[in-house]
Design a protein around this motif. Structure first.
Motif, PDB file in Angstrom:
ATOM      1  N   ASN A   1     -11.662 -14.507 -17.307  1.00 15.39           N
ATOM      2  CA  ASN A   1     -11.164 -14.526 -18.384  1.00 15.39           C
ATOM      3  C   ASN A   1      -9.620 -15.223 -18.387  1.00 15.39           C
ATOM      4  N   GLU A   2      -9.030 -14.937 -17.456  1.00 14.23           N
ATOM      5  CA  GLU A   2      -7.717 -15.111 -17.218  1.00 14.23           C
ATOM      6  C   GLU A   2      -7.820 -16.669 -16.835  1.00 14.23           C
ATOM      7  N   GLN A   3      -8.724 -17.275 -16.097  1.00  9.91           N
ATOM      8  CA  GLN A   3      -8.897 -18.481 -15.593  1.00  9.91           C
ATOM      9  C   GLN A   3      -9.184 -19.340 -16.854  1.00  9.91           C
ATOM     10  N   GLU A   4      -9.990 -18.718 -17.870  1.00  9.32           N
ATOM     11  CA  GLU A   4     -10.626 -19.493 -18.904  1.00  9.32           C
ATOM     12  C   GLU A   4      -9.310 -19.913 -19.827  1.00  9.32           C
ATOM     13  N   ILE A   5      -8.570 -18.953 -20.002  1.00  5.21           N
ATOM     14  CA  ILE A   5      -7.554 -19.249 -21.222  1.00  5.21           C
ATOM     15  C   ILE A   5      -6.353 -19.621 -20.541  1.00  5.21           C
ATOM     16  N   PHE A   6      -6.307 -20.152 -19.079  1.00  2.00           N
ATOM     17  CA  PHE A   6      -5.038 -20.480 -18.291  1.00  2.00           C
ATOM     18  C   PHE A   6      -4.730 -21.752 -19.177  1.00  2.00           C
ATOM     19  N   ARG A   7      -3.239 -22.009 -19.004  1.00  5.34           N
ATOM     20  CA  ARG A   7      -2.619 -23.134 -19.292  1.00  5.34           C
ATOM     21  C   ARG A   7      -1.607 -23.479 -18.309  1.00  5.34           C
TER      22      ARG A   7
END
Length: 171
Positions: free
Chosen positions: A46-52
């Motif tokens: 999830n952290e990778q999916e929403i990473f900016r």
């Protein structure tokens, strides 16, 4: 086989996308590209999916949403132009589309399913365009472009963003 568009078939801005597309069968490349992109984006946390990678930049999910929206719009343009419709087509504001897409609230699996559906539709369209229609031209976003340029723009646009996902998002 569809030939690569010449530089007079699209606005200079799109040249960076078209240049990324390798020679060979475009439908085969689009099919392979779908699998490669899906593999890149499957199994992320999830952290990778929403990473900016920087403030104000899109998340990974938003990049995928942008790819989906842009492919829909470009394939619609391709359809209209290939069918000889001479109606000028409007542009679109990709930032506003991403903002309104709420992509971060959707599961990555749903976005990938939608991406597969959109790409499948694009491939069906491309495989059904008659040979003589590929060089037809129309106006989109105040620029003249051909049906085949749009097919190459779809492929190159994804390659551009996949390169950014690799380099800036470390995927």
């Amino acid at each position: 086989m569809m030939n690569r568009p010449t530089s007079d078939e699209y606005a200079a801005y799109y040249g960076k996308y078209i240049a990324l597309v390798p020679d060979g069968s475009l439908p085969e490349w689009l099919s392979r590209q779908l699998e490669e992109t899906a593999m890149m984006l499957s199994g992320l946390t999830n952290e990778q999916e929403i990473f900016r990678y920087a403030p104000g930049k899109w998340s990974v999910k938003e990049v995928l949403g942008h790819l989906i929206d842009t492919e829909r719009i470009m394939s619609y343009r391709l359809l209209r132009i290939a069918r000889g419709d001479e109606t000028p087509l409007a542009g679109y504001e990709d930032e506003a589309y991403v903002l309104q897409g709420s992509f971060d609230s959707r599961p990555m699996s749903a976005l990938l399913e939608e991406f597969r559906a959109v790409r499948g539709s694009t491939l069906a369209l491309i495989n059904g365009v008659p040979e003589e229609a590929w060089t037809r031209r129309g106006l989109a976003n105040n620029s003249e472009l051909s049906a085949r340029a749009l097919a190459y723009i779809i492929a190159g646009h994804e390659l551009h963003h996949r390169k950014l996902l690799s380099e800036r998002y470390h995927l």
